[in-house]
Design a protein around this motif. Structure first.
Motif, PDB file in Angstrom:
ATOM      1  N   ALA A 195       0.845  -1.207   0.000  1.00 22.16           N
ATOM      2  CA  ALA A 195       0.000   0.000   0.000  1.00 22.16           C
ATOM      3  C   ALA A 195       0.878   1.255   0.000  1.00 22.16           C
ATOM      4  CB  ALA A 195      -0.909  -0.013   1.220  1.00 22.16           C
ATOM      5  N   LEU A 228       1.032   4.246  -2.844  1.00 20.82           N
ATOM      6  CA  LEU A 228       0.884   5.685  -2.570  1.00 20.82           C
ATOM      7  C   LEU A 228       2.097   6.445  -3.093  1.00 20.82           C
ATOM      8  CD1 LEU A 228      -0.601   5.653   1.038  1.00 20.82           C
ATOM      9  CD2 LEU A 228      -1.779   6.063  -1.129  1.00 20.82           C
ATOM     10  N   LEU A 244      -6.266   3.164  -6.526  1.00 19.43           N
ATOM     11  CA  LEU A 244      -6.260   3.859  -5.223  1.00 19.43           C
ATOM     12  C   LEU A 244      -7.625   3.710  -4.548  1.00 19.43           C
ATOM     13  CD1 LEU A 244      -4.579   5.698  -3.348  1.00 19.43           C
ATOM     14  CD2 LEU A 244      -5.602   7.647  -4.511  1.00 19.43           C
ATOM     15  N   ALA A 245      -8.701   3.880  -5.341  1.00 19.15           N
ATOM     16  CA  ALA A 245     -10.057   3.754  -4.782  1.00 19.15           C
ATOM     17  C   ALA A 245     -10.282   2.325  -4.279  1.00 19.15           C
ATOM     18  CB  ALA A 245     -11.088   4.118  -5.841  1.00 19.15           C
ATOM     19  N   ILE A 285      -8.356   1.710  -1.049  1.00 19.27           N
ATOM     20  CA  ILE A 285      -9.009   2.292   0.134  1.00 19.27           C
ATOM     21  C   ILE A 285     -10.173   1.385   0.561  1.00 19.27           C
ATOM     22  CG2 ILE A 285     -10.350   4.273   0.972  1.00 19.27           C
ATOM     23  CD1 ILE A 285      -8.589   6.036  -0.912  1.00 19.27           C
ATOM     24  N   VAL A 291      -8.772  -1.811   2.200  1.00 18.22           N
ATOM     25  CA  VAL A 291      -8.255  -1.609   3.558  1.00 18.22           C
ATOM     26  C   VAL A 291      -9.413  -1.365   4.526  1.00 18.22           C
ATOM     27  CG1 VAL A 291      -6.819  -0.099   5.000  1.00 18.22           C
ATOM     28  CG2 VAL A 291      -6.019  -0.775   2.729  1.00 18.22           C
ATOM     29  N   LEU A 292     -10.376  -0.517   4.108  1.00 21.17           N
ATOM     30  CA  LEU A 292     -11.517  -0.228   4.994  1.00 21.17           C
ATOM     31  C   LEU A 292     -12.290  -1.506   5.309  1.00 21.17           C
ATOM     32  CD1 LEU A 292     -12.994   3.154   3.681  1.00 21.17           C
ATOM     33  CD2 LEU A 292     -11.746   2.722   5.813  1.00 21.17           C
TER      34      LEU A 292
END
Ligand code: HEM
Length: 271
Positions: A53, A57, A257-258, A261, A264-265
């Protein structure tokens, strides 16, 4: 002295980093003996997931850095070199993070988008290495706008020269002056124009040249026009592919990226 390029930048510093990361991740995976099947949820899975991750980034941050460094060629080269090698190392880190458990879920979507973005990176690299240098060579240190204005000057000259030639040839030249760089988006993609009025005018004038001496000026004019058109065709063909691949690579990386996220969430929500 060997000059730094994208691949050997600072004596292959980023290749060495990428290899080290790949080896460490592979050994850790081979020697790890989790109580459950290897997957993103073991301690090694979390470690590799965090590294992956952070790498994503950082790879995305390059888009911002690129614009800030636009005046410092050396530093930008270092960033691109690191982007390429660490981007490739990410493929290994991300694959080991999954523990080869792929399914129809948001976690796998993030993985698939990672691999697709890396794939488009490799695809684009083939253009990126060749085209920028070839693009400046093909225009002979001139801008495309300068060549377009040369064509406009040649067309004005042709208009005057046409007064001294017969109607049939004048019509051929007039058609030629209407010939643009490409006839369609497809012809730009292929870099070729199937039926080029200027090429036709050059051929016709060449065959008439042996009979009529007075055609030499208009013939030279059309040859120059064709040469300028060919320069612009090659240039815009390469630009098309450079822009197209970035138009795939960058949106994909935002999609990634979306998905990252969401991945991970969802991991933390269903902890
Ligand atoms: C998941 C992995 C990757 C992500 C998220 C990523 C993302 C990006 C982003 C955001 C840019 C900036 C584009 C711009 O703003 O103009 C970029 C450019 C680029 N990427 Fe990647 N990339 C990845 C992997 C790779 C890989 C594996 C390669 C090559 C093997 C690669 C080659 C390039 C190149 C050549 C550029 C253009 C550099 C430039 O215009 O100066 N990328 N990438």
């Amino acid at each position: 002295m060997i000059q730094d390029n994208l691949f050997n930048y600072k004596r292959f510093a980023f290749l060495k980093c990428a290899l080290l990361l790949t080896l460490l991740a592979s050994f850790a995976y081979l020697f790890d003996q989790p109580r459950i099947n290897a997957n993103g949820g073991t301690w090694l899975g979390y470690t590799l997931g965090t590294i992956g991750a952070l790498l994503i980034l950082w790879l995305m941050w390059f888009g911002v850095r690129k614009r800030q460094y636009s005046n410092e060629a050396g530093n930008l080269r270092g960033w691109v070199s690191a982007h390429i090698y660490l981007g490739l190392a990410l493929a290994v880190v991300a694959t080991l993070h999954t523990g080869f458990q792929i399914g129809w879920n948001i976690h796998s979507l993030a993985y698939v988008l990672t691999m697709t973005t890396i794939g488009t990176g490799v695809w684009g690299l083939t253009f990126y290495l060749r085209y920028p240098t070839e693009m400046s060579n093909v225009l002979n240190r001139q801008s495309p706008e300068q060549i377009v204005s040369q064509i406009e000057t040649l067309d004005r000259e042709a208009g005057k020269l046409c007064k001294n030639i017969n109607d049939r040839l004048a019509r051929t030249v007039s058609e030629s002056t209407k010939q643009g760089i490409f006839n369609s988006r497809r012809s730009q993609r292929l870099g070729k124009v199937k039926v080029c009025a200027t090429e036709k005018a050059v051929d016709i004038l060449q065959s008439e040249l042996t009979r009529t001496d007075s055609l030499s000026e208009i013939y030279r004019n059309q040859v120059q026009r064709l040469r300028a058109l060919k320069q612009l065709r090659r240039y815009y063909h390469m630009r098309y592919w450079l822009e197209l691949w970035l138009a795939v690579h960058v949106p994909l990386s935002f999609g990634l990226l979306a998905a990252l996220i969401a991945h991970v969430l969802s991991v933390f929500i269903y902890w």
